[in-house]
Design an enzyme around this catalytic site. Structure first.
Site: not given
Ligand SMILES: *Cc1c(COP(=O)(O)O)cnc(C)c1O
Length: 413
Positions: A198, A372, A223-224, A127
């Site tokens: 992560d 997705r 938030y996911k 990511f």
């Molecule tokens: C959604 C996501 C993030 C989000 O990071 P934010 O700091 O909330 O914007 C980070 N890493 C991964 C792998 C994600 O899927």
């Protein structure tokens, strides 16, 4: 091959032990929501809780609420609620900041715990924020430090005497490829490196055994799959062995042993609170706290079983009905190495996804050519998956996506 007919899907829904959980969410009528892996929907009870925080705790009780409503302990209280979902003890998890900021903190803490080693190891295509934050960190730490990325198949061999920490996303945000957490953590440790995960696409979606895996640190997203609402606070996990020694550089007052003593010198809390920085975002944290109640009584193994079954169904239906349009499943079929979403690769994905959203089936598009679809067992059924593929097939068949209105891009995809 699993059955893919509508009657079978309805039978699965009728026998679903999680069917009653759908009522815990306030979903709009007529929507099949396949994007809970990106922004979870609104759980019932969240609006009331936020209203109470604003109208009662803030408006009436004002600053007293830091004590009377225990706002001050939201980071540890919410952390303790997330802990069982990720296989951690309540004392090992704290709600804090954003995932991006937490990545910086844990990687910095890991580098500090592993002196003499100057490399952070990750994979290309991780990511973006994970790689960007590591680029920022290594740049800040100085010319000795660097981020190295090697393809996932080669990570085991790439860990060497200079690897300070291996930082990986457990479930890949595009392909849903899932690592064996325990095996990778062991590989890192055998080679003297620390392991940080992560869990953004894992927490609340797949069973996790953070504590028994031996992982040193983990971060994850609120938030996911945890449904905490847009921009909800994230969380941090710290292994017991580092709880009293890990030092992260953003040494704000909420990470202090005694923030309200107002002393000049920083002395970290001797527990997981040392990962905190500043004042918690009370409204957002309260929303996340209330949202987590949607998991009450639903164990992760049951959730996982249904998630795999929904993913299996989507993969089978896609192969059966979408292959003729050149659409390919890029997510591994084997559930042992698959998270809770499935990605399709094909032409015109952006416009096709917009047309799909217009018909009430919400997924998302990831450049350059992936669509997705997230499968969230608490509020999705088998018939939903069937209908989603049916509508997608219709859009491809009729070429409804060619309407120019489906090609206009918003800032967020
Ligand atoms: C959604 C996501 C993030 C989000 O990071 P934010 O700091 O909330 O914007 C980070 N890493 C991964 C792998 C994600 O899927």
């Amino acid at each position: 091959m699993i059955p893919t007919d509508l009657d079978w899907c309805r039978g699965q829904d009728a026998a679903d032990p999680l069917a009653h959980c759908r009522d815990r969410f306030d979903l709009p009528e007529g929507v099949i929501y396949l994007d809970g892996n990106s922004l979870g929907p609104l759980p019932k009870g969240v609006a009331e809780r936020v209203q109470k925080v604003i109208a009662h705790e803030w408006r009436n009780d004002l600053i007293k609420s830091w004590n009377t409503a225990d706002w001050v302990n939201l980071p540890t209280r919410v952390g303790a609620k997330i802990a069982p979902l990720v296989g951690a003890g309540a004392h090992q998890v704290v709600m804090a900041d954003s995932t991006s900021v937490n990545l910086f903190k844990v990687a910095a803490a890991a580098c500090k715990l592993n002196p003499g080693r100057t490399e952070i190891l990750s994979e290309p295509g991780n990511f973006p924020t994970d790689l960007y934050m590591m680029q920022g960190l290594t740049d800040f730490l100085g010319p000795d430090y660097k981020l190295r990325t090697v393809p996932r198949g080669e990570i085991g061999d790439a860990i060497d005497e200079n690897t300070a920490v291996v930082l990986l996303t457990h479930v890949h945000y595009v392909t849903a490829d899932m690592y064996d957490m325990k095996a990778m953590t062991e590989l890192a440790h055998e080679n003297g490196a620390l392991m940080a995960w992560d869990l953004s696409h894992s927490a609340g979606a797949v069973p996790l055994e953070l504590a028994t895996s031996g992982a040193d640190f983990a971060v994850g997203c609120g938030y996911k799959y945890l449904n905490g609402g847009p921009g909800a606070p994230a969380f941090v996990y710290v292994a017991d062995k580092h709880l009293k020694t890990a030092r992260q550089p953003l040494s704000g007052w909420f990470g202090h042993k005694a923030p309200f003593e107002f002393v000049d010198d920083f002395d970290p809390a001797d527990d997981v609170r040392r990962m905190l920085v500043g004042t918690p975002p009370v409204i957002g944290a309260s929303a996340l706290d209330a949202a987590l109640d949607a998991f009450n009584g639903a164990d992760m193994e049951t959730i996982r079983r249904k998630s795999v079954a929904l993913g299996d169904l989507f993969i089978a239906l896609s192969r059966e009905r979408l292959a003729r349009f050149g659409y390919k499943v890029v997510t591994p079929e084997n559930p042992r190495i698959r998270g809770s979403h499935v990605s399709l690769k094909g032409d015109n994905g952006y416009a096709v996804m917009q047309a799909l959203i217009d018909r009430g089936v919400i997924g998302d598009f990831r450049a350059p050519d992936h669509m997705r679809f997230g499968f969230t067992p608490l509020y999705l059924g088998f018939e939903d998956v069937y209908r989603a593929v049916e509508i997608l097939e219709d859009i491809l068949e009729t070429e409804a996506w060619r309407d120019p209105k489906y090609s206009a891009r918003g800032a967020v995809t």
